[in-house]
Design an enzyme around this catalytic site. Structure first.
Site, PDB file in Angstrom:
ATOM      1  N   CYS A  15       0.871  -1.186   0.000  1.00 38.63           N
ATOM      2  CA  CYS A  15       0.000   0.000   0.000  1.00 38.63           C
ATOM      3  C   CYS A  15       0.903   1.229   0.000  1.00 38.63           C
ATOM      4  CB  CYS A  15      -0.966  -0.031   1.185  1.00 38.63           C
ATOM      5  SG  CYS A  15      -0.184  -0.026   2.819  1.00 38.63           S
ATOM      6  N   ASN A  18       2.306   1.356   4.379  1.00 39.35           N
ATOM      7  CA  ASN A  18       2.586   0.072   5.045  1.00 39.35           C
ATOM      8  C   ASN A  18       2.273   0.128   6.540  1.00 39.35           C
ATOM      9  OD1 ASN A  18       5.445  -2.179   5.569  1.00 39.35           O
ATOM     10  ND2 ASN A  18       3.334  -2.704   5.149  1.00 39.35           N
ATOM     11  N   CYS A  20      -1.459   0.634   7.370  1.00 40.49           N
ATOM     12  CA  CYS A  20      -2.899   0.327   7.473  1.00 40.49           C
ATOM     13  C   CYS A  20      -3.281  -0.886   6.635  1.00 40.49           C
ATOM     14  CB  CYS A  20      -3.754   1.526   7.068  1.00 40.49           C
ATOM     15  SG  CYS A  20      -3.553   2.959   8.151  1.00 40.49           S
ATOM     16  N   ARG A  21      -3.416  -0.675   5.313  1.00 41.31           N
ATOM     17  CA  ARG A  21      -3.992  -1.737   4.480  1.00 41.31           C
ATOM     18  C   ARG A  21      -3.094  -2.947   4.286  1.00 41.31           C
ATOM     19  NH1 ARG A  21      -5.101   2.122  -0.348  1.00 41.31           N
ATOM     20  NH2 ARG A  21      -3.280   3.064   0.661  1.00 41.31           N
ATOM     21  N   SER A  22      -1.825  -2.731   3.893  1.00 41.89           N
ATOM     22  CA  SER A  22      -1.003  -3.914   3.593  1.00 41.89           C
ATOM     23  C   SER A  22      -0.645  -4.734   4.834  1.00 41.89           C
ATOM     24  CB  SER A  22       0.230  -3.565   2.750  1.00 41.89           C
ATOM     25  OG  SER A  22       1.092  -2.669   3.395  1.00 41.89           O
ATOM     26  N   ASP A 130      -8.347   3.403   1.112  1.00 40.27           N
ATOM     27  CA  ASP A 130      -7.438   3.927   2.137  1.00 40.27           C
ATOM     28  C   ASP A 130      -8.235   4.405   3.359  1.00 40.27           C
ATOM     29  OD1 ASP A 130      -5.545   5.238   3.630  1.00 40.27           O
ATOM     30  OD2 ASP A 130      -4.810   6.495   1.996  1.00 40.27           O
TER      31      ASP A 130
END
Ligand code: 4NP
Length: 166
Positions: A15, A18, A20-22, A130
């Site tokens: 993301c 690195n 939150c999402r990934s 996001d």
């Protein structure tokens, strides 16, 4: 990381930050792979350098934890040149990440680069949105999406191994 066996799948989730999402994708994928007894190498990274060395966002940690997955020991890093050879699959959370990854890819990169939700029938081309400027419900939505995509990805990788395409 070089010298990995040719049949060993290695997946990198990417993301922007690195944090939150990934990291949530990595956690959800590890859990999905464990449920299916599928062994592979897994990591995550960001296209940007802002958060290098940081643990995941506390909201990401809490959301994963509420779903039985611990991601608090992860530390953010930026995608690097070797990743394009060491990983068989590099999966972006959204199209901006995809552009960032492609911009950093060496010409002879061997990793297959794609969008994470392309693994899910009917969700191809969609982003993992996001949640950084959002609230708890946005983190919950990310968890739902990364879990769905992780389950689908594991099935594809079990079926097609390193040859899997999305
Ligand atoms: P991520 O979320 O890409 O899912 O880790 C973000 C983290 C940090 C920023 C943006 C998005 N930031 O602008 O610092």
């Amino acid at each position: 990381m070089h010298g990995r066996g040719h049949n060993t799948v290695a997946v990198l989730f990417v993301c922007l930050g690195n944090i939150c999402r990934s990291p949530m994708a990595e956690g959800a994928f590890r859990a999905a792979a464990a449920r299916r007894g599928f062994e592979c190498h897994v990591d995550s990274a960001g296209t940007a350098s802002y958060h290098i060395g940081h643990p995941p966002d506390p909201r990401a940690i809490a959301t994963a934890e509420a779903n039985g997955v611990t991601i608090s020991s992860q530390r953010a890093r930026q995608i690097e040149r070797n990743d394009f050879y060491a990983f068989t699959h590099i999966l972006a959370m959204d199209s901006a990440n995809l552009v960032g990854i492609r911009a950093q890819a060496p010409r002879d990169a061997t990793a297959r680069i794609g969008l994470f939700l392309d693994a899910v029938e009917g969700r191809g081309g969609e982003p993992i949105r996001d949640p950084y400027y959002g609230d708890e419900s946005d983190f919950d939505a990310v968890w739902q999406d990364v879990t769905l995509a992780a389950d689908a990805l594991v099935e594809r990788l079990i079926r097609d191994g390193v040859e899997a395409r999305f």
